[in-house]
Motif scaffolding. Structure first.
Motif, PDB file in Angstrom:
ATOM      1  N   GLY A   6     -11.487 -27.194 -47.366  1.00  0.00           N
ATOM      2  CA  GLY A   6     -11.455 -28.191 -48.426  1.00  0.00           C
ATOM      3  C   GLY A   6     -10.056 -28.479 -48.920  1.00  0.00           C
ATOM      4  O   GLY A   6      -9.781 -29.573 -49.422  1.00  0.00           O
ATOM      5  N   GLY A   7      -9.150 -27.515 -48.788  1.00  0.00           N
ATOM      6  CA  GLY A   7      -7.773 -27.732 -49.217  1.00  0.00           C
ATOM      7  C   GLY A   7      -6.862 -28.235 -48.122  1.00  0.00           C
ATOM      8  O   GLY A   7      -5.645 -28.374 -48.325  1.00  0.00           O
ATOM      9  N   SER A   8      -7.415 -28.536 -46.931  1.00  0.00           N
ATOM     10  CA  SER A   8      -6.592 -28.997 -45.805  1.00  0.00           C
ATOM     11  C   SER A   8      -5.943 -30.338 -46.132  1.00  0.00           C
ATOM     12  O   SER A   8      -6.585 -31.263 -46.631  1.00  0.00           O
ATOM     13  CB  SER A   8      -7.445 -29.130 -44.546  1.00  0.00           C
ATOM     14  OG  SER A   8      -7.922 -27.876 -44.132  1.00  0.00           O
ATOM     15  N   VAL A   9      -4.663 -30.429 -45.826  1.00  0.00           N
ATOM     16  CA  VAL A   9      -3.869 -31.614 -46.169  1.00  0.00           C
ATOM     17  C   VAL A   9      -4.029 -32.686 -45.103  1.00  0.00           C
ATOM     18  O   VAL A   9      -3.970 -32.406 -43.901  1.00  0.00           O
ATOM     19  CB  VAL A   9      -2.388 -31.223 -46.323  1.00  0.00           C
ATOM     20  CG1 VAL A   9      -1.525 -32.457 -46.532  1.00  0.00           C
ATOM     21  CG2 VAL A   9      -2.217 -30.230 -47.464  1.00  0.00           C
ATOM     22  N   GLY A  22      -2.641 -26.438 -54.945  1.00  0.00           N
ATOM     23  CA  GLY A  22      -4.002 -26.874 -54.675  1.00  0.00           C
ATOM     24  C   GLY A  22      -4.077 -28.378 -54.467  1.00  0.00           C
ATOM     25  O   GLY A  22      -3.062 -29.098 -54.470  1.00  0.00           O
ATOM     26  N   PRO A  23      -5.284 -28.914 -54.263  1.00  0.00           N
ATOM     27  CA  PRO A  23      -5.467 -30.353 -54.133  1.00  0.00           C
ATOM     28  C   PRO A  23      -4.942 -31.089 -55.368  1.00  0.00           C
ATOM     29  O   PRO A  23      -4.850 -30.513 -56.463  1.00  0.00           O
ATOM     30  CB  PRO A  23      -6.991 -30.506 -53.998  1.00  0.00           C
ATOM     31  CG  PRO A  23      -7.459 -29.191 -53.457  1.00  0.00           C
ATOM     32  CD  PRO A  23      -6.545 -28.171 -54.075  1.00  0.00           C
ATOM     33  N   VAL A  25      -8.887 -32.772 -48.293  1.00  0.00           N
ATOM     34  CA  VAL A  25     -10.310 -33.064 -48.124  1.00  0.00           C
ATOM     35  C   VAL A  25     -11.010 -33.067 -49.480  1.00  0.00           C
ATOM     36  O   VAL A  25     -11.855 -33.922 -49.756  1.00  0.00           O
ATOM     37  CB  VAL A  25     -10.959 -32.025 -47.178  1.00  0.00           C
ATOM     38  CG1 VAL A  25     -12.471 -32.195 -47.143  1.00  0.00           C
ATOM     39  CG2 VAL A  25     -10.369 -32.145 -45.776  1.00  0.00           C
ATOM     40  N   THR A  26     -10.665 -32.136 -50.365  1.00  0.00           N
ATOM     41  CA  THR A  26     -11.275 -32.092 -51.696  1.00  0.00           C
ATOM     42  C   THR A  26     -10.946 -33.338 -52.487  1.00  0.00           C
ATOM     43  O   THR A  26     -11.788 -33.865 -53.238  1.00  0.00           O
ATOM     44  CB  THR A  26     -10.805 -30.836 -52.454  1.00  0.00           C
ATOM     45  OG1 THR A  26     -11.204 -29.676 -51.728  1.00  0.00           O
ATOM     46  CG2 THR A  26     -11.400 -30.780 -53.845  1.00  0.00           C
TER      47      THR A  26
END
Length: 680
Positions: free
Chosen positions: A334-337, A358-359, A371-372
């Motif tokens: 979910g934290g992938s850039v 974080g996001p 992704v978040t």
């Protein structure tokens, strides 16, 4: 009279972004869940924060906890980030380049210019010892104390007070390794010394030596962490023994984990698969494809009746021979850039925004779209932690707009594209995993967990021909649940490397008898009451001339050479569709796994945890798959068994958000699992 103090069991999973804390009250079966931001520099601080919150907010004193098991990514992160301890290596004279030569295989077979992986120990800290034992145990050159002490002193003077020893043929004859360790500790009592034979006595010098080096490389940090954890939890009043989960899905005490930290490398992913297998058995489904999507990565495993194991795992650049739960990982959490490559193509991961900053929607200074952020901008997520943390939708849109301007897309179109690329990444990893095992996706249920797994699982199910999707009651804390239900488990190995015709029944049974004695001694040393003990015997076997082997499990009781041959041919035919029963076979490794089954809590009524009593149903506009829509928003804790609904829908709960797209129907089963199936 004071009422007797309640007893609790605690499971903790330390992830890269959040630390999950799951508390189980043995008397009532009640569950309490917490998600605490992880502290990469001081991972024990997240556990201390969780224990303090349990005490101050929920009234659970640390001394009321009677069982505590946890998993951590500290070891694997230390290895991947290459910031471990200084290690020296002692090898047999003539084998100084053991770690440099590896297996003489290109890391990328189609790339002649691929960079060579850098060894954990530079060549200057590898010392040669004048000793040699033949494969038959005959001493060709006797080892000398003066030589060992002199070489060890040179390594320690270079700053390497962690020394690994790997001598030729020590997997079968360990006398020289044992003597060298004793001499070094007599001369340098503060040094940490590990021999390859005591850690993992298997043939293959490079892999055996590498495991020893890794154990020393991550050992100092792990032992310091374990010691700090025990000290700080004791100060809070925790009196129970602390366990660490292992890569093979078992647990062991912190003292054993400190001596053999390499066994904990993949403990986090393993705990999740153990938890998924537990849920599958609870509901009577033994064909499970697991999807563990956290903030940093996606871990996948295929449970076909039993939890899968592998003896050929890779962590970063390094092969690790130790048995572990068979998990494949990709950098698509979910934290992938999200980013653009040199050709302007949209990519997602593997780099992650982590917990801090974080996001962008976390509002902690992150500016790159993740992704978040895509979930937030599309209307799928507006808050996390059961509403305790509101997401900054405006900041997510700003981050996405920066990327969208370069793509010529709106914010919503950019976010939708990010989810499609992330789904494609997971799909591309899933299909080969299923093909490698020869299984049909339609026969399997997708069990999703992790903070982002339930948010993304139906998007993946839309691409795969899966039977159904299962979202357990507490998917964001399933790894912590796995820590609670894991058994004591250890693996033992002896290298044989003999033609089966050269082995007698007496030799075979004597080998397994010795392995069982070692295993029983290990289990006794854990000093833990177990409900039942299981022994699993197997061997790695191949045809003559083959480079790869099959692991064959044996039945209980004495084993004969004829049985081994028949079992191998049957297994070979099962995997490859054909077996040459007239060809000779070689028995490479004799393996034994001991399992001390711990008493299991009664999880027949695992209700989703909720810190509030909200039961409202609202509506929310969202955009996904190129279409605008209106989704109903449900509170997971309010959904009772038998409740059914159709997508588009968003289901909010403390540890995750579930997204049910249009074209799916969901029902809450008797165990409070959300079961989703495609509409016909």
């Amino acid at each position: 009279m004071t009422a007797p103090q309640a007893r609790y069991r605690l499971g903790v999973d330390i992830g890269g972004t959040f630390t999950d804390v799951l508390l189980f009250e043995e008397g009532t079966g009640a569950l309490t869940a917490l998600k605490v931001p992880s502290n990469r520099q001081d991972p024990e601080e997240a556990i201390i924060s969780g224990l303090t919150t349990l005490r101050d907010r929920h009234g659970v004193a640390p001394e009321a906890i009677g069982y505590f098991s946890h998993g951590t990514t500290l070891g694997v992160n230390t290895l991947l980030e290459r910031d471990g301890a200084e290690v020296g290596l002692l090898v047999t004279e003539g084998f100084r380049d053991l770690l440099e030569l590896r297996r003489l295989r290109l890391p990328q077979a189609n790339n002649l210019y691929a960079p060579r992986p850098q060894a954990l120990v530079p060549r200057r800290r590898v010392a040669e010892i004048r000793e040699r034992i033949g494969h038959d145990g005959v001493i060709i050159r006797e080892i000398e104390r003066a030589d060992v002490v002199e070489k060890a002193r040179g390594l320690i003077e270079q700053g390497a007070d962690n020394i690994a020893i790997c001598f030729l043929h020590a997997y079968r004859h360990e006398d020289h390794e044992r003597k060298a360790k004793a001499w070094i500790l007599e001369e340098f009592p503060d040094a940490y010394v590990i021999t390859s034979a005591e850690l993992w006595p298997q043939q293959r010098e490079y892999e055996r030596g590498l495991i020893s080096v890794i154990n020393g490389y991550i050992g100092a940090r792990m032992r310091r962490y374990f010691a700090t954890l025990q000290s700080k939890t004791a100060q809070l009043g925790l009196t129970t023994r602390i366990f660490s989960t292992k890569s093979n899905g078992g647990v062991m005490g912190l003292d054993a984990a400190g001596d053999r930290p390499v066994e904990t490398l993949l403990s986090g992913p393993a705990s999740g698969v153990i938890g998924a297998g537990f849920v599958g058995r609870l509901i009577g489904d033994d064909k499970i494809l697991t999807l563990d999507m956290g903030g940093t990565s996606v871990d996948m495993a295929v449970i076909d009746g039993e939890v899968p194991y592998s003896n050929e795992n890779t962590v970063g650049d390094f092969p690790v021979l130790l048995p572990a739960v068979d998990v494949s990982a990709i950098g698509a959490g979910g934290g992938s850039v999200a980013w653009l490559d040199a050709e302007g193509v949209l990519k997602v991961g593997p780099r992650s925004a982590g917990a801090r900053p974080g996001p962008a929607c976390y509002g902690r200074g992150g500016v790159e779209p993740t992704v978040t952020d895509a979930y937030a901008a599309l209307g799928i997520m507006t808050s996390i932690l059961g509403g305790e943390m509101e997401l900054h939708i405006d900041k997510a849109r700003v981050a996405l707009a920066t990327l969208g301007d370069r793509l010529g897309l709106s914010v919503e179109e950019t976010a939708d594209a990010i989810l499609q690329v992330a789904t494609a990444n997971i799909y591309a990893e899933t299909v080969p995993q299923l093909a490698r095992r020869g299984v049909d996706a339609h026969d399997f249920s997708l069990l999703s967990y992790g903070a982002a797994g339930p948010t993304h699982s139906f998007l993946l199910a839309r691409e795969l021909n899966l039977r159904r999707v299962i979202v357990p009651p507490m998917p964001g804390l399933l790894c912590a649940l796995g820590c609670l239900v894991a058994d004591l488990r250890a693996d033992f190995v002896r290298s044989l490397w003999h033609d089966s015709r050269d082995l007698t029944d007496a030799q075979l049974n004597a080998t397994y008898d010795q392995l069982q004695q070692d295993a029983t001694a290990w289990l006794d040393a854990q000093q833990v009451e177990v409900a039942e003990t299981r022994i699993i015997r197997s061997a790695d076997i191949c045809y003559h001339g083959q480079s790869f082997e099959l692991n064959v499990i044996f039945p209980d009781g004495p084993i004969s050479r004829e049985q081994i041959e028949t079992l191998f041919h049957d297994r070979y035919a099962q995997v490859y569709g054909y077996a040459d029963r007239s060809s000779p076979i070689r028995v490479l490794e004799a393996r034994l796994q001991i399992i001390g089954q711990t008493p299991k809590p009664d999880f027949t009524d695992i209700r989703p945890f909720s810190p509030t009593a909200r039961k409202d149903v609202t509506e929310r506009r969202l955009y996904e798959n190129g279409q605008d829509g209106v989704a109903k928003v449900y509170q997971r804790a309010a959904l009772e068994p038998g409740f059914t609904f159709e997508g588009p829908a968003v289901i909010e709960q403390y540890d995750t958000t579930i997204y049910l797209p249009a074209g799916f129907r969901a029902e809450i089963d008797p165990w409070f699992n959300l079961i989703g199936e495609r509409l016909s």
